[in-house]
Every structure is written in C-alpha cells, then in structure tokens.
Design a protein around this motif. Structure first.
Motif, PDB file in Angstrom:
ATOM      1  N   ILE A   1       0.834  -1.205   0.000  1.00 16.31           N
ATOM      2  CA  ILE A   1       0.000   0.000   0.000  1.00 16.31           C
ATOM      3  C   ILE A   1       0.863   1.247   0.000  1.00 16.31           C
ATOM      4  N   GLU A   2       1.934   1.244   0.786  1.00 17.95           N
ATOM      5  CA  GLU A   2       2.843   2.387   0.807  1.00 17.95           C
ATOM      6  C   GLU A   2       3.502   2.563  -0.559  1.00 17.95           C
TER       7      GLU A   2
ATOM      8  N   ARG B   1       1.029   4.150  -2.906  1.00 14.72           N
ATOM      9  CA  ARG B   1       0.919   5.595  -2.674  1.00 14.72           C
ATOM     10  C   ARG B   1       2.107   6.334  -3.278  1.00 14.72           C
TER      11      ARG B   1
ATOM     12  N   ARG C   1      -9.070  -7.106   4.861  1.00 13.78           N
ATOM     13  CA  ARG C   1      -9.215  -5.747   5.389  1.00 13.78           C
ATOM     14  C   ARG C   1      -8.260  -4.763   4.713  1.00 13.78           C
ATOM     15  N   THR C   2      -7.221  -5.293   4.043  1.00 12.34           N
ATOM     16  CA  THR C   2      -6.265  -4.405   3.385  1.00 12.34           C
ATOM     17  C   THR C   2      -6.761  -3.929   2.021  1.00 12.34           C
TER      18      THR C   2
ATOM     19  N   VAL D   1      -9.585  -2.350   1.097  1.00 14.60           N
ATOM     20  CA  VAL D   1     -10.170  -1.012   1.057  1.00 14.60           C
ATOM     21  C   VAL D   1      -9.097   0.080   1.037  1.00 14.60           C
ATOM     22  N   PRO D   2      -8.115   0.050   1.972  1.00 14.98           N
ATOM     23  CA  PRO D   2      -7.068   1.078   1.883  1.00 14.98           C
ATOM     24  C   PRO D   2      -6.264   1.011   0.590  1.00 14.98           C
TER      25      PRO D   2
ATOM     26  N   ARG E   1      -8.318   2.752  -2.012  1.00 14.56           N
ATOM     27  CA  ARG E   1      -8.290   4.190  -1.766  1.00 14.56           C
ATOM     28  C   ARG E   1      -6.942   4.798  -2.143  1.00 14.56           C
ATOM     29  N   ALA E   2      -5.898   3.987  -2.074  1.00 14.59           N
ATOM     30  CA  ALA E   2      -4.561   4.482  -2.427  1.00 14.59           C
ATOM     31  C   ALA E   2      -4.354   4.523  -3.934  1.00 14.59           C
TER      32      ALA E   2
ATOM     33  N   ASP F   1     -17.444   2.345   6.451  1.00 14.10           N
ATOM     34  CA  ASP F   1     -16.336   3.172   6.933  1.00 14.10           C
ATOM     35  C   ASP F   1     -16.648   4.657   6.782  1.00 14.10           C
TER      36      ASP F   1
ATOM     37  N   GLN G   1     -11.019   5.849  -7.049  1.00  8.59           N
ATOM     38  CA  GLN G   1     -11.671   6.615  -5.987  1.00  8.59           C
ATOM     39  C   GLN G   1     -13.071   7.041  -6.413  1.00  8.59           C
TER      40      GLN G   1
END
Length: 214
Positions: free
Chosen positions: A67-68, A71, A92-93, A95-96, A99-100, A140, A202
């Motif tokens: 994820i990092e 980004r 759970r990872t 969604v982020p 979004r990234a 969320d 997004q």
C-alpha cells in the motif's frame, strides 16, 4: 501485435511466488513479464525504470509494504495500473489499497486464467470493484468526497460515474451513452475535479458509497 502486449511487473517478497506467476504469465500471448521486485521500495524503483502497464503488487512485504508503494507510485504520477495480490485473511487491506489508487485486487489462490483476465481488465481501464467489499466501503468513514460535492454533478456526469463504478472502461461508457470517447474523458475529468478525487478507482468508491451503482 507487439504494441498490444501488456507489460507486467511482479512485486512480491517470495521468490517462489514470483517464479510461479512468471511461469504462467509468460505463456500468455499478450502478456510479457518485464521485471520483478522483492519489496515495495524496489517495486517503485523498477516501475519507474521499466514503465510497466500493470503492476502485480503483494500487500505484506518487509520494509515498504504494497500500500505504501502504491501511494508512492501515485505521488510520482506513475501511470501503471496496480493490481493488488492478497490472501483472503488480508481482506481488510483491500479497502485502503483501493483508496490508495489500486485498480483492483485478486486473491493469491486465484485461478491462473482468472488472473490473466484481471490483468487484461485493469489494463483496458476497468476498475475491479467486487460486491463483497461494498459493505466495508459503505460502513467506513468517507475519505473520498462528500454528498455535498455530489450535488454539483450534472445528470450526465452521474450517469458516467455510475458506469465507472460498474467497471466500465471509457470506450464502453461511450458506447453505452452514445458519446465519443473524448467526451467521456472530459466528463471523467470533470467528475474527479468536482469531487476532489485522484483517479477513477476513488470515483468508483465514491459512487458505491453514494448509491450510484446499478
């Protein structure tokens, strides 16, 4: 045929996983594995160096995770589509990651043919937003736009946004609404600007959260 080949970068900290992915993908006529990386930082560097069309990105890696790294690629305005590879227990990872800026995700036990199909799909401009994560997105807090901003969208822009959330590419949206691709691109740009969003992933999330999907 060469100009239609999808260039893929594999980013995973397990060499055996990368080897398995490469073995399968290299037999696909329209897919070429152009490089590999063992962690997020190396993945970012290789993506900048090699210019792949699609990056298959593991989530959990030592040092910079997926994820990092995603980004960072977006900060660098790298145009590669990113397909997150995760295990079911790491759901759970997702969604982020979306979004990234990820274009979608697949599970590590995905059928090989389905994986190739997912690569082709995100390369064509689709967003792989599966129904199973819609509940998590809706439950969320909303980090990507507000209902107030949505009121500035025209009716046509809302139609385009709904089709983006359904996973349609610009070409397919153009056909569905009987518009030119250039007009659709203009609508997409206006949608992103009005909702203060970074990309169509997004935008798809925003549409799901605000009930614009079919």
């Amino acid at each position: 045929m060469a100009d239609k080949t999808i260039r893929v970068l594999l980013v995973d900290d397990h060499q055996v996983v990368r080897r398995g992915l490469r073995t399968f993908l290299e037999v696909q006529d329209d897919i070429e594995v152009v490089g590999e990386a063992g962690d997020g930082a190396e993945g970012v560097a290789r993506a900048e160096e090699l210019g792949p069309d699609v990056v298959l990105m593991d989530v959990k890696m030592p040092g910079m995770d997926g994820i990092e790294a995603l980004r960072k690629l977006r900060e660098l305005a790298n145009p590669a589509k990113v397909l997150i590879v995760t295990s079911f227990t790491e759901k759970r990872t997702v969604v982020p990651a979306l979004r990234a800026g990820a274009s979608g995700y697949v599970y590590k036990d995905v059928d090989p043919e389905a994986l190739a199909g997912a690569i082709r799909s995100v390369h064509a401009g689709h967003v792989l937003l599966q129904q199973e994560i819609a509940g998590a997105l809706l439950s969320d807090d909303d980090p990507v736009g507000s209902t107030g901003r949505g009121s500035t969208l025209t009716e046509r822009e809302r139609e385009v946004l709904g089709l983006i959330a359904d996973g349609r590419s610009n070409r397919e949206i153009a056909r569905a609404l009987v518009l030119s691709e250039k007009t659709v691109k203009t609508h997409v740009s206006n949608i992103l600007m009005k909702l203060d969003l970074v990309d169509r992933t997004q935008a798809a999330l925003w549409a799901v959260r605000h009930g614009l999907t079919s």
